[in-house]
Design an enzyme around this catalytic site. Structure first.
Site, mmCIF file in Angstrom:
data_model
loop_
_atom_site.group_PDB
_atom_site.id
_atom_site.type_symbol
_atom_site.label_atom_id
_atom_site.label_comp_id
_atom_site.label_asym_id
_atom_site.label_seq_id
_atom_site.Cartn_x
_atom_site.Cartn_y
_atom_site.Cartn_z
ATOM 1 N N ASP A 192 51.534 -12.879 3.200
ATOM 2 C CA ASP A 192 52.097 -13.593 2.390
ATOM 3 C C ASP A 192 51.353 -13.746 0.756
ATOM 4 O OD1 ASP A 192 54.512 -14.992 1.313
ATOM 5 O OD2 ASP A 192 54.376 -16.707 2.461
ATOM 6 N N ASP A 193 52.254 -13.852 -0.370
ATOM 7 C CA ASP A 193 51.697 -14.067 -1.604
ATOM 8 C C ASP A 193 50.644 -15.345 -1.761
ATOM 9 O OD1 ASP A 193 53.715 -15.740 -1.573
ATOM 10 O OD2 ASP A 193 54.870 -15.292 -3.540
ATOM 11 N N ASP A 202 50.391 -22.695 -0.179
ATOM 12 C CA ASP A 202 50.518 -23.806 -0.995
ATOM 13 C C ASP A 202 50.077 -25.203 0.026
ATOM 14 O OD1 ASP A 202 51.014 -26.271 -2.374
ATOM 15 O OD2 ASP A 202 51.955 -24.784 -3.902
HETATM 16 O O1 PRP Z 1 52.490 -23.163 1.849
HETATM 17 P P1 PRP Z 1 53.886 -23.528 1.338
HETATM 18 O O2 PRP Z 1 53.845 -24.837 0.691
HETATM 19 O O3 PRP Z 1 54.906 -23.574 2.461
HETATM 20 O O4 PRP Z 1 54.478 -22.661 0.196
HETATM 21 C C1 PRP Z 1 54.053 -21.329 0.148
HETATM 22 C C2 PRP Z 1 55.522 -20.309 0.133
HETATM 23 O O5 PRP Z 1 56.329 -20.844 -0.824
HETATM 24 C C3 PRP Z 1 56.689 -19.644 -1.443
HETATM 25 O O6 PRP Z 1 57.828 -19.100 -1.087
HETATM 26 P P2 PRP Z 1 59.291 -19.621 -1.016
HETATM 27 O O7 PRP Z 1 59.549 -20.456 0.034
HETATM 28 O O8 PRP Z 1 59.390 -20.512 -2.599
HETATM 29 O O9 PRP Z 1 60.224 -18.460 -1.186
HETATM 30 P P3 PRP Z 1 60.117 -16.690 -1.832
HETATM 31 O O10 PRP Z 1 58.958 -16.372 -1.099
HETATM 32 O O11 PRP Z 1 61.429 -16.313 -1.257
HETATM 33 O O12 PRP Z 1 59.974 -17.163 -3.069
HETATM 34 C C4 PRP Z 1 55.547 -18.861 -1.511
HETATM 35 O O13 PRP Z 1 55.985 -17.423 -1.452
HETATM 36 C C5 PRP Z 1 55.213 -19.009 -0.049
HETATM 37 O O14 PRP Z 1 55.787 -18.405 1.008
HETATM 38 O O1 XAN Z 2 55.830 -19.179 -7.503
HETATM 39 C C1 XAN Z 2 55.175 -19.964 -6.869
HETATM 40 N N1 XAN Z 2 54.081 -20.549 -7.265
HETATM 41 C C2 XAN Z 2 53.244 -21.452 -6.482
HETATM 42 O O2 XAN Z 2 52.437 -21.857 -6.993
HETATM 43 C C3 XAN Z 2 54.001 -22.032 -5.362
HETATM 44 N N2 XAN Z 2 53.730 -22.837 -4.374
HETATM 45 C C4 XAN Z 2 54.667 -22.922 -3.468
HETATM 46 N N3 XAN Z 2 55.463 -21.783 -3.780
HETATM 47 C C5 XAN Z 2 55.355 -21.338 -4.926
HETATM 48 N N4 XAN Z 2 55.726 -20.311 -5.897
HETATM 49 MG MG MG Z 3 57.323 -17.003 -0.009
#
Ligand code: PRP
Ligand code: XAN
Ligand code: MG
Length: 166
Positions: free
Chosen positions: A100-101, A104
């Site tokens: 994952d990127d 959080d």
């Molecule tokens: O540790 P957490 O609090 O669960 O947050 C982290 C996740 O939130 C973001 O994804 P998001 O659900 O926004 O979807 P996306 O990847 O499609 O942008 C990010 O890419 C992680 O996958």
């Molecule tokens: O673009 C993002 N940046 C963040 O820091 C983050 N945390 C949860 N989801 C996120 N998405």
């Molecule tokens: Mg995500």
């Protein structure tokens, strides 16, 4: 997840993401099982860009996705899996690399780990609260930092400094 309460911004360019994902790939090479990684599973959507770079670096051709949807409604605040990877490939996660990127709060990874308990979980960026949920990461930022990814940004005109107070 709302970026408004976050005090700091950490802006990541495509170039920076490429460098950091590569650095993560090199770290993951050392963590690989003796038989190598069986497959990469990207957590959509943010995990797909780093997963592409990492699977290229490590020459892993089997790449699948898992999709986790977070709900902000009062009753449904827990994330749930809305698309699973191929069960015949990932099994219990043994030899599987989940990308994952960022992590959080760690809630996304909590559900992903339950689905593949033996997998190795890696993110490019990590915040302290979610850090225990990852096995490998590259850069940690503070919990009150919002990470801005290049796919969420665009180049914008800014006024010249001279005369900007009119
Ligand atoms: O540790 P957490 O609090 O669960 O947050 C982290 C996740 O939130 C973001 O994804 P998001 O659900 O926004 O979807 P996306 O990847 O499609 O942008 C990010 O890419 C992680 O996958
Ligand atoms: O673009 C993002 N940046 C963040 O820091 C983050 N945390 C949860 N989801 C996120 N998405
Ligand atoms: Mg995500």
């Amino acid at each position: 997840m709302d970026r408004l309460p976050h005090e700091k911004g950490f802006h990541v360019s495509w170039d920076q993401l490429h460098r950091d994902a590569r650095a993560l790939a090199w770290r993951l090479q050392d963590a690989a099982p003796a038989s190598g990684w069986k497959a990469v599973v990207a957590i959509t959507r943010g995990g797909m860009a780093p997963a592409m770079i990492i699977s290229r670096e490590l020459d892993i051709r089997t790449v699948d996705t898992i999709s986790v949807k977070s709900y902000n409604h009062q009753e449904q605040s827990e994330p749930r899996i809305i698309k699973s990877p191929d069960a015949t490939v990932v099994g219990d996660g043994e030899g599987i690399l989940i990308i994952d990127d960022l992590v959080d709060t760690g809630k996304t990874l909590e559900v992903v780990r339950k689905a593949m308990p033996k997998a190795h979980v890696a993110t490019v960026y990590a915040k302290p609260q979610g850090r225990p949920m990852v096995d490998s990461f590259i850069t940690e930022v503070s919990q009150d930092t919002w990470i801005f990814f290049p796919w969420d940004m665009a180049l914008q005109y800014v006024k010249p400094f001279h005369g900007s107070d009119d």
